[in-house]
Each structure stands twice: as structure tokens, then as C-alpha cells.
Design a protein around this motif. Sequence first.
Motif, PDB file in Angstrom:
ATOM      1  N   PHE A 100       0.824  -1.203   0.000  1.00 15.39           N
ATOM      2  CA  PHE A 100       0.000   0.000   0.000  1.00 15.39           C
ATOM      3  C   PHE A 100       0.858   1.253   0.000  1.00 15.39           C
ATOM      4  O   PHE A 100       1.996   1.259   0.468  1.00 15.39           O
ATOM      5  N   TYR A 102       1.206   5.199   1.185  1.00 11.51           N
ATOM      6  CA  TYR A 102       0.796   6.022   2.320  1.00 11.51           C
ATOM      7  C   TYR A 102       1.361   7.419   2.128  1.00 11.51           C
ATOM      8  O   TYR A 102       2.500   7.578   1.703  1.00 11.51           O
ATOM      9  N   GLU A 152     -13.854   0.256  -2.965  1.00 14.63           N
ATOM     10  CA  GLU A 152     -13.396   1.464  -2.280  1.00 14.63           C
ATOM     11  C   GLU A 152     -14.088   1.568  -0.934  1.00 14.63           C
ATOM     12  O   GLU A 152     -15.237   1.118  -0.753  1.00 14.63           O
ATOM     13  N   HIS A 225     -10.282   4.930   0.213  1.00 15.83           N
ATOM     14  CA  HIS A 225      -9.248   3.912   0.078  1.00 15.83           C
ATOM     15  C   HIS A 225      -9.688   2.929  -1.002  1.00 15.83           C
ATOM     16  O   HIS A 225     -10.821   2.441  -0.969  1.00 15.83           O
ATOM     17  N   VAL A 252      -3.198  -1.580  -2.420  1.00 14.59           N
ATOM     18  CA  VAL A 252      -4.038  -0.559  -1.788  1.00 14.59           C
ATOM     19  C   VAL A 252      -3.528   0.839  -2.114  1.00 14.59           C
ATOM     20  O   VAL A 252      -2.359   1.156  -1.865  1.00 14.59           O
ATOM     21  N   LEU A 254      -4.226   4.195  -0.707  1.00 16.69           N
ATOM     22  CA  LEU A 254      -4.889   4.840   0.425  1.00 16.69           C
ATOM     23  C   LEU A 254      -5.288   6.274   0.093  1.00 16.69           C
ATOM     24  O   LEU A 254      -4.648   6.949  -0.723  1.00 16.69           O
ATOM     25  N   ILE A 275     -10.932   9.289   7.103  1.00 14.68           N
ATOM     26  CA  ILE A 275      -9.661   8.904   6.476  1.00 14.68           C
ATOM     27  C   ILE A 275      -8.561   8.823   7.534  1.00 14.68           C
ATOM     28  O   ILE A 275      -7.829   7.830   7.631  1.00 14.68           O
ATOM     29  N   LEU A 279      -6.317   5.552   8.934  1.00 12.36           N
ATOM     30  CA  LEU A 279      -4.862   5.556   8.795  1.00 12.36           C
ATOM     31  C   LEU A 279      -4.175   5.413  10.152  1.00 12.36           C
ATOM     32  O   LEU A 279      -3.158   4.723  10.272  1.00 12.36           O
ATOM     33  N   LEU A 338     -10.842  -0.696   6.886  1.00  9.39           N
ATOM     34  CA  LEU A 338      -9.606  -0.924   6.136  1.00  9.39           C
ATOM     35  C   LEU A 338      -8.769  -2.028   6.759  1.00  9.39           C
ATOM     36  O   LEU A 338      -8.378  -2.988   6.085  1.00  9.39           O
TER      37      LEU A 338
END
Length: 378
Positions: A100, A102, A152, A225, A252, A254, A275, A279, A338
Motif C-alpha cells: 500500500f 501512504y 473502495e 481507500h 491498496v 490509500l 480517512i 490511517l 480498512l
Amino acid sequence: MANVKVAVRVRPLSKRENAEEGRIIVEVDNKVAKVRNIKVDNRLDGPWDSREKIVAFSFDYCYWSIDPEDPKYASQEVVFQDLGTSVLSGAFKGYNICLFAYGQTGSGKTYTMMGTPASVGLTPRICEGLFSRQDDYSEQPASCRVEVSFLEIYNERVRDLLKQSDHKKPYTLRVREHPETGPYVQGLSQHLVTDYKQVVGLLEEGIAKRITAATHIHDASSRSHAIFTIHYTQAILENNLPSEIASKINLVDLAGSERADPSYCKDRITEGANINKSLVTLGIVISTLAQNSQMFSSCQSINSITSEGDSSPVGSHTTGSVSGTRRQAYIPYRDSILTWLLKDSLGGNSKTIMVARISLNQCLFFIYSHLSCQLQLQ
């Protein structure tokens, strides 16, 4: 935590950052990224100020993607050769993989994961590798089955990006957990693909449906995401007996983290809160996994020493195993949709790769610091 790798990729200053005369504070030296604290530079040195001017962070990979003419420039192909091939080799061996991106809004996560028609990203390259480069990673020929899904997560709700949904209630899918196979999305469509072109078509269809909105930092910021999942199954002969090797690859993209802005409307503030919540939960999950891994390793070492002590003469006193007295920390997978969906790709039989996207500008320094704090226990 050996099964987690962290890469940092630095992007150039954007037009907005150049217009605001953003200062360059990040340097990359091999696998070390150095950040200059310009607030300290502007102060007089004194015994009362213990802050460092330059702080160095070590990662598994550091990519300098600023100027294509620079000898240190890391292109999409360079990133794929390091990270994408690791995903492919792990999948062919039967591991669950999670890769993923970030970073803050506008830091280039979607570019790294999806790319552009002229500069293809990690996700399409990995899909191509599943069909065209099996011989490079697998020790024996095998027939394979590839199924993909694309979803998503927006405001902690799930939508299928490859299926027509009700416009009034598009987010109707629920996350369930099977006692054997783990978390799954009820009703999520699975698509059997037989070649790379079919995968590209599905990727383009899903990307076009993602939620985006303009923010102060980026004109088309991803507000959700996106998880592109590949179920890869190999049929092989082992000791002349038919068997299967199954793996799951979660790729992913993000949503971008950001600070709350009072000028935003209520919906935008709600988006940002959800969000950031997911995270933060992701960071806590990874940090807890790292702590538990360290605890497990230390307990094994203590048990090994204790076993050696058991061979001492009769009558001598030896310390018993202490592994039972140290409990592993609870991992809050279900604190966000997530992390719940990525549960089987973050812990257990899995390998995880994080690509942290940062800028040369100071406005992204807080992400860099937060990321380092979450992963320093590995």
C-alpha cells in the motif's frame, strides 16, 4: 518484524509548492533519508535548544524521483524491480501480500500504485507479471487461476467499483468474517481474468468510479481507500499428487491524510476524519504486530536459554519458562473497515510492503515523522 518492508519515495515540488517558494528539506543517501529542521536553522544555537538540525531515518528502500536526468532518479520500473518482484515471488510461494501507498493528499500515491498510460504504476506491472513472468519466480510450471475484485472504502462504507450499484444507496456491501477464511465483503463481485488486457480494462473501469474532490492541496484528491485484490491459485503436482497453492494480493491506494481545515464544508470534514481514523488504526495495527513479533522472538530466546539450563546437575535451581507470563498485545483490526479487510494480509502468513510518498517540502514532514514513529519498533 521481518515480513514488513518500508520504502520511501520522494516526489518533486508541485506547481503550488514552487509558487509558495517551498524549501527543500529532504535528502536521500542510499537507504537513509535525512530531514532538515529549518526551524532550528533560523534560531541561534544555544544550550537551551537540544533539537537536531538534521535527523536521519533508515528504511528498506529510498527512492529519489525528482529529476529524470539525475543519476539517482528512481523510475516506475526501478520501483517495480524492487517491490513488485517481491510481491510476485511471495505470491508464487503462497504468501498473502499487502502493498500500500501512504502519504498526504497530493503526495503521489495513485501515481505510484496506478501510474499513467505513459508511466505505468505498480498495480498494472504486478498484474502483468502474474501472466508473463511466472517462469522467473516459480521453480516448477503450474496452471493458475486469477480472480480480481476492486472496492473502495468511503466514510467507513464499502462500494464495489466493478459492479453497477443503486445510485441512491451505492454503499450497501457489508464486511463479514468467515471462521476459516477470514474477513470478506458480502456480495463483492469476483472477476475471472485470463490475460493482462482484461485486468487493465477492469482497473480503468474501477478508477473512473472512485470518489475524488478538490482540496487546498490537490485538485483531484482521492477521498476513499481503494483495494484491488488478486486471488491467485496455482494447481501443481507435489509428490505426484495434485495440490493447490493459494495466495491473496491486496494492492491498496490509500486516501490522502490531511489536517482539518475550518473552511471545509461538513461533508469534507467528515471525510477527512474518517480517512485519518483509518490511517491511525493502520499504524496502530502495524506497530502492535511489530511489538508482538519482538515479544515472540525474545520469549523464544529466553526459552532456549532455559532449555540449556535444564541440563544442569540434579538439585540445581533453574528458572522456568517465562513465555506464559507475557501476553501479546491485542491487535485492533476491527477498529476500521480498512484494517479489518486487510487482516489476513498484515499478520500471519503474509508479507507487507509500505510505500511512503513524501515531498521535498516541509509541509509533508509531519507524515514522515508519524510514519517513522509507527515503524521504528520493527
